[in-house]
Enzyme design. Structure first.
Site, PDB file in Angstrom:
ATOM      1  N   LYS A 158      95.582 -28.091  45.153  1.00 12.48           N
ATOM      2  CA  LYS A 158      94.788 -29.297  45.461  1.00 12.48           C
ATOM      3  C   LYS A 158      93.624 -29.428  44.471  1.00 12.48           C
ATOM      4  O   LYS A 158      93.740 -28.995  43.327  1.00 12.48           O
ATOM      5  CB  LYS A 158      94.331 -29.261  46.925  1.00 12.48           C
ATOM      6  N   HIS A 197     102.243 -36.642  48.576  1.00 13.25           N
ATOM      7  CA  HIS A 197     101.504 -35.767  49.497  1.00 13.25           C
ATOM      8  C   HIS A 197     100.711 -36.633  50.479  1.00 13.25           C
ATOM      9  O   HIS A 197     100.189 -37.683  50.103  1.00 13.25           O
ATOM     10  CB  HIS A 197     100.565 -34.841  48.716  1.00 13.25           C
ATOM     11  N   GLU A 199      97.850 -36.415  51.587  1.00 16.27           N
ATOM     12  CA  GLU A 199      96.472 -36.707  51.173  1.00 16.27           C
ATOM     13  C   GLU A 199      96.450 -37.885  50.197  1.00 16.27           C
ATOM     14  O   GLU A 199      95.498 -38.670  50.184  1.00 16.27           O
ATOM     15  CB  GLU A 199      95.841 -35.446  50.557  1.00 16.27           C
ATOM     16  N   GLY A 221      95.735 -27.812  56.679  1.00 16.11           N
ATOM     17  CA  GLY A 221      94.345 -27.386  56.587  1.00 16.11           C
ATOM     18  C   GLY A 221      93.656 -27.212  57.925  1.00 16.11           C
ATOM     19  O   GLY A 221      92.435 -27.094  57.990  1.00 16.11           O
TER      20      GLY A 221
HETATM   21  P1  13P Z   1      97.435 -25.824  54.029  1.00 15.32           P
HETATM   22  O1  13P Z   1      98.432 -24.720  53.753  1.00 15.32           O
HETATM   23  O2  13P Z   1      96.074 -25.530  53.527  1.00 15.32           O
HETATM   24  O3  13P Z   1      97.500 -26.282  55.444  1.00 15.32           O
HETATM   25  O4  13P Z   1      97.941 -27.085  53.136  1.00 15.32           O
HETATM   26  C1  13P Z   1      99.229 -27.504  53.224  1.00 15.32           C
HETATM   27  C2  13P Z   1      99.466 -28.532  52.179  1.00 15.32           C
HETATM   28  O5  13P Z   1      99.012 -29.646  52.289  1.00 15.32           O
HETATM   29  C3  13P Z   1     100.242 -28.136  51.010  1.00 15.32           C
HETATM   30  O6  13P Z   1     100.592 -29.243  50.259  1.00 15.32           O
END
Ligand code: 13P
Length: 261
Positions: A11, A94, A96, A172
């Site tokens: 990220k 993704h 996000e 997350g």
């Molecule tokens: P986390 O493993 O931090 O929950 O994130 C997952 C993710 O979005 C991977 O692309």
């Protein structure tokens, strides 16, 4: 048997020097593990560093996003040809990006075509919100996302495609889906939709990952699910030890599984 994959999504973390150090530590720990595809996805600025760091090892590099056009007046964007030689994989859609950067099923589909046309490997993300999950809409939402992402993609291209199921409520949050929940959506929904679109044989050949609060503790149970071929790992992939342990656990399970067939 599908080859397992542990994809690390770093990220928006790590300056290039930090990314190099993390990639070095991971290389030292897992470079010998050839039974698992390790894919490190750093921010764009660190792609070249990470590429050089893992060159000559079994570890591959992925980008976190891409634009669909080859070039042009798209300030701030990166095209697939620019990634060639630096990255083999590209994360697309993704949650996000869907949530904060107006990514839609339509742009996901355009990006997917661009990545496939240039011979890179897309990791296409799908997943439902908590409200959709609570409403019992997971299957409908995720299946529709898979169909929209793959619109116009021929079956012969599916060998290049990886799909990552990431429930948004699990990302997350420290609250991973249970192994049974993850299996149900990766299997019935994602693989089921692939079978509907392309038939069983192709559906069985595509790698489906789970993502959302995976870590060294829960990866074993997740990787024992028949329709889960790997993980897309966020937070835990920023720690060399933890990520490497996830790769090792996966390799051990794969080996045990292979010997019982
Ligand atoms: P986390 O493993 O931090 O929950 O994130 C997952 C993710 O979005 C991977 O692309």
């Amino acid at each position: 048997m599908r080859k397992p994959m542990m994809a690390a999504n770093w990220k928006m973390n790590l300056i290039p020097a930090e990314a190099t150090l993390l990639a070095q530590a991971i290389r030292a720990a897992v470079a010998e593990v050839s039974s698992v595809d390790s894919v490190l996805c750093p921010p764009y600025l660190a792609l070249a560093n990470v590429h050089h760091t893992v060159q000559g090892s079994t570890i591959a590099v992925g980008a976190q996003n891409v634009h669909w056009a080859e070039s042009g007046a798209y300030t701030g964007e990166i095209s697939v040809p620019m990634l060639k030689g630096l990255a083999e994989y590209v994360i697309i859609g993704h949650s996000e990006r869907r949530q904060y950067f107006a990514e839609t099923d339509e742009t996901v589909n355009k990006k997917l075509h661009a990545v496939l046309n240039h011979g890179l490997f897309p990791i296409v993300c799908v997943g439902e919100t908590l409200a959709q999950n609570d409403a019992g809409d997971t299957h409908a939402v995720v299946s529709a996302q898979v169909k929209a992402a793959l619109a116009g993609v021929e079956g012969s291209r599916l060998a290049q495609v990886v799909i990552a199921y990431e429930p948004i409520w699990a990302i997350g949050t420290g609250r991973a889906a249970t192994a049974a929940q993850a299996q149900a959506t990766c299997g019935k929904t994602v693989r089921g939709t692939l079978a509907e679109l392309y038939g069983d044989e192709i559906a069985q050949s595509v790698r489906v990952l789970y993502g959302g609060s995976t870590n060294a503790k829960n990866i074993g149970e997740i990787m024992q699910q028949p329709d889960i071929d790997g993980a897309l790992i966020g937070g835990a992939s920023l720690k060399a030890d933890e990520y490497s342990s996830m790769v090792q656990t996966t390799a051990a399970l794969y080996k045990a599984n292979a010997s019982t067939r």
